[in-house]
Design an enzyme around this catalytic site. Structure first.
Site, PDB file in Angstrom:
ATOM      1  N   TRP A 101       0.716  -1.444  -0.127  1.00 18.59           N
ATOM      2  CA  TRP A 101      -0.043  -0.042  -0.122  1.00 18.59           C
ATOM      3  C   TRP A 101       0.861   1.228  -0.040  1.00 18.59           C
ATOM      4  CZ3 TRP A 101      -4.353  -1.112  -1.866  1.00 18.59           C
ATOM      5  CH2 TRP A 101      -4.850  -2.483  -1.691  1.00 18.59           C
ATOM      6  N   ASP A 168      -1.779   6.730   6.113  1.00 20.42           N
ATOM      7  CA  ASP A 168      -2.862   5.888   5.603  1.00 20.42           C
ATOM      8  C   ASP A 168      -3.061   4.950   6.946  1.00 20.42           C
ATOM      9  OD1 ASP A 168      -4.482   3.919   4.659  1.00 20.42           O
ATOM     10  OD2 ASP A 168      -2.925   3.206   2.915  1.00 20.42           O
ATOM     11  N   LYS A 192     -12.054  -1.688   6.648  1.00 19.98           N
ATOM     12  CA  LYS A 192     -11.108  -2.759   7.164  1.00 19.98           C
ATOM     13  C   LYS A 192     -11.427  -2.705   8.579  1.00 19.98           C
ATOM     14  CE  LYS A 192      -8.605  -3.564   3.521  1.00 19.98           C
ATOM     15  NZ  LYS A 192      -7.651  -2.325   2.992  1.00 19.98           N
TER      16      LYS A 192
HETATM   17  C1  LIG Z   1      -7.055  -1.972   1.664  1.00 20.95           C
HETATM   18  C2  LIG Z   1      -5.916  -0.811   1.813  1.00 20.95           C
HETATM   19  C3  LIG Z   1      -5.729   0.061   1.025  1.00 20.95           C
HETATM   20  C4  LIG Z   1      -7.065   0.119  -0.245  1.00 20.95           C
HETATM   21  O1  LIG Z   1      -8.248   0.726   0.192  1.00 20.95           O
HETATM   22  P1  LIG Z   1      -9.442   0.940  -1.058  1.00 20.95           P
HETATM   23  O2  LIG Z   1     -10.436   1.644  -0.089  1.00 20.95           O
HETATM   24  O3  LIG Z   1      -9.805  -0.292  -1.610  1.00 20.95           O
HETATM   25  O4  LIG Z   1      -8.762   1.965  -2.017  1.00 20.95           O
HETATM   26  C5  LIG Z   1      -4.962   1.164   1.286  1.00 20.95           C
HETATM   27  N1  LIG Z   1      -4.278   1.280   2.437  1.00 20.95           N
HETATM   28  C6  LIG Z   1      -4.322   0.085   3.327  1.00 20.95           C
HETATM   29  C7  LIG Z   1      -3.278  -0.089   4.315  1.00 20.95           C
HETATM   30  C8  LIG Z   1      -5.181  -0.947   3.091  1.00 20.95           C
HETATM   31  O5  LIG Z   1      -5.237  -1.947   4.086  1.00 20.95           O
END
Ligand SMILES: *Cc1c(COP(=O)(O)O)cnc(C)c1O
Length: 356
Positions: A101, A168, A192
Site C-alpha cells: 500500500w 494511511d 477494514k
Molecule cells: C485496503 C487498503 C488500502 C486500499 O483501500 P481501498 O479503500 O480499497 O482503496 C489502502 N491502504 C491500506 C493500508 C489498506 O489496507
C-alpha cells in the site's frame, strides 16, 4: 453455524452494528422510509452525518482545527489526492515504504510532486518497520502506512518528524489512541476496521491544508468537501450510518483505550500460540507485529491446505495469506471477539496433536 470472519477486507463488523444496519435498511428511525432512499439533504441525514463527525472527533480527541470528511474512491484515491492537495510548487514530501500500500501511495503521489522515499523494508519482504533512518527536514509532510495489512506489521510508535505526518490508517484506525498533534492528515478506507466499503474517512487539519487552490478539479479539492460538509455531491449515507453505529459500539466498549486493551489481549493469545506451536511460525519481526493482521506460515508447506480446511470446518473463514507472504493471515480487527481467536487457537493445537 455462525462463522468467524478473518478476512482482511471487507471484514468483520460487530453483530449489533449489522442488526442496526438491517433495521435502517427497512425503515430509518420512524421516517417511514428506508435509509437507502432518503435524501442526503433531509434533516435526519444531515443530523446523522453531523453526529458521525462529532463522534469521530470525540473518540480520536480531535479539536476544531480538524475537518472530518466522508469521501468516496477508497484509500486508493487518497494516494494521489493527498499529494495533489498538499504539495505546492517546489515542495517535497518524505515517504516510508512498508509494503504494497505504501508503494502504491508513492507511485501516485509522484504524479503531483517531488517524493523522497527515505526508508524501506523491501529488502526483507516488508517483514519489519524501518527505524533509525534520516528524515530530511523541510518536507511538507511525512507519509506512512500505520498498519501493513498484507505483511502484518504495524508502527507501534509514530516517527519523530519536523513535518506533520500524513497517514494511511485504513487497517488500524480506531484500534488504539493516537496523538493527533503528530498528524496533519489521516485517511482510511472504511472496510477494514470501521464500516462497509464505499466510504473513505479523511481527517485533515485545516491549518495544515492551507488556503484554497484554484488550479485543482473541484471534486478532488478538500476545500470543496470542507465547505459543503461532505455533501458537495451525493455522499454514501448508508455506509456513513454503518460507521456511526460501529463508532457507537466502539464507544460502548470503552472507546479507543478500551479497544486497545481488547486488541492487545486478543493478539497476544494468537501470537503466543504461533510461538508455542511447533508447526507454525510468524512472518513479521516480533517488535513490529500487527494487532490487526496476524501473518504466519506452517513450517512444513505441505500442511497448508489441510490446515485451511480444518479452519473452514470449524467455521473460521478468510485465513489464507496474501500471495506476497503466503501461509496464513488472521485479520482480527476491532469487531473480532476473543472467542474467535480462541476457536482458531484450538484448531492450531488440535492440528499439532494430529501431526505430532
Ligand atoms: C485496503 C487498503 C488500502 C486500499 O483501500 P481501498 O479503500 O480499497 O482503496 C489502502 N491502504 C491500506 C493500508 C489498506 O489496507
Amino acid at each position: 453455524m455462525k462463522k468467524y470472519n478473518f478476512y482482511a477486507g471487507p471484514a468483520i463488523l460487530s453483530e449489533t452494528v449489522i442488526r442496526k444496519a438491517s433495521e435502517a435498511a427497512l425503515e430509518y428511525e420512524g421516517t417511514g422510509l428506508s435509509l437507502l432512499e432518503i435524501s442526503h439533504r433531509s434533516k435526519e441525514l444531515v443530523a446523522m452525518m453531523e453526529e458521525t463527525e462529532s463522534l469521530v472527533k470525540e473518540l480520536l480527541g480531535l479539536d476544531d482545527d480538524w475537518a472530518v470528511l466522508f469521501l468516496t474512491g477508497g484509500a486508493s484515491s487518497q494516494f494521489f489526492e493527498s499529494a495533489q492537495n498538499l504539495l505546492n510548487e517546489g515542495e517535497f514530501a518524505n515517504y516510508v515504504d512498508t509494503g504494497t500500500w505504501s508503494t502504491k501511495a508513492i507511485k501516485e503521489a509522484k504524479r503531483f510532486g517531488e517524493i523522497n522515499v527515505i526508508a524501506s523494508s523491501k529488502d526483507q519482504n516488508y517483514s519489519y518497520i524501518p527505524k533509525g533512518y534520516d528524515n530530511p527536514q523541510g518536507a511538507r509532510y511525512l507519509h506512512i502506512t500505520s498498519n501493513n495489512t498484507i505483511f502484518g506489521t504495524q508502527f507501534h510508535s509514530f516517527p519523530d518528524s519536523d513535518s506533520p505526518i500524513v497517514c494511511d490508517m485504513s487497517s488500524d484506525i480506531f484500534c488504539r489512541p493516537i496523538d493527533p498533534g503528530k498528524f496533519g492528515m489521516i485517511y482510511a478506507g472504511a472496510q477494514k476496521n470501521l464500516g462497509p466499503a464505499g466510504v473513505t474517512l479523511v481527517l485533515i487539519r485545516k491549518s495544515f491544508l492551507g488556503d484554497k487552490r484554484s488550479d485543482m478539479p473541484t471534486i478532488t479539492n478538500y476545500h470543496t468537501h470542507i465547505e459543503k460538509s461532505s455533501a458537495f455531491n451525493t455522499p454514501p449515507v448508508f455506509q456513513i450510518y454503518v460507521c456511526l453505529e460501529s463508532l457507537k459500539w466502539l464507544k460502548s466498549m470503552g472507546g479507543v483505550e478500551g479497544m486497545q486493551k481488547h486488541n492487545e489481549a486478543k493478539a497476544k493469545i494468537l501470537y503466543d500460540e504461533i510461538d508455542r506451536n511447533s508447526l507454525f511460525e510468524g512472518t513479521a519481526a516480533k517488535e513490529d507485529r500487527s494487532l490487526m493482521n496476524v501473518t504466519f506460515v506452517s513450517k512444513d508447506e505441505s500442511h497448508q491446505t489441510e490446515f485451511l480446511a480444518a479452519c473452514e470446518a470449524a467455521g473460521c473463514v478468510g485465513l489464507k495469506g496474501h500471495r506476497s507472504v503466503g501461509g496464513f493471515r488472521a485479520s482480527i480487527y476491532n469487531a473480532m471477539p476473543k472467542e474467535g481467536i480462541e476457536v482458531l487457537v484450538q484448531i492450531m493445537k488440535e492440528f499439532e496433536n494430529k501431526k505430532g
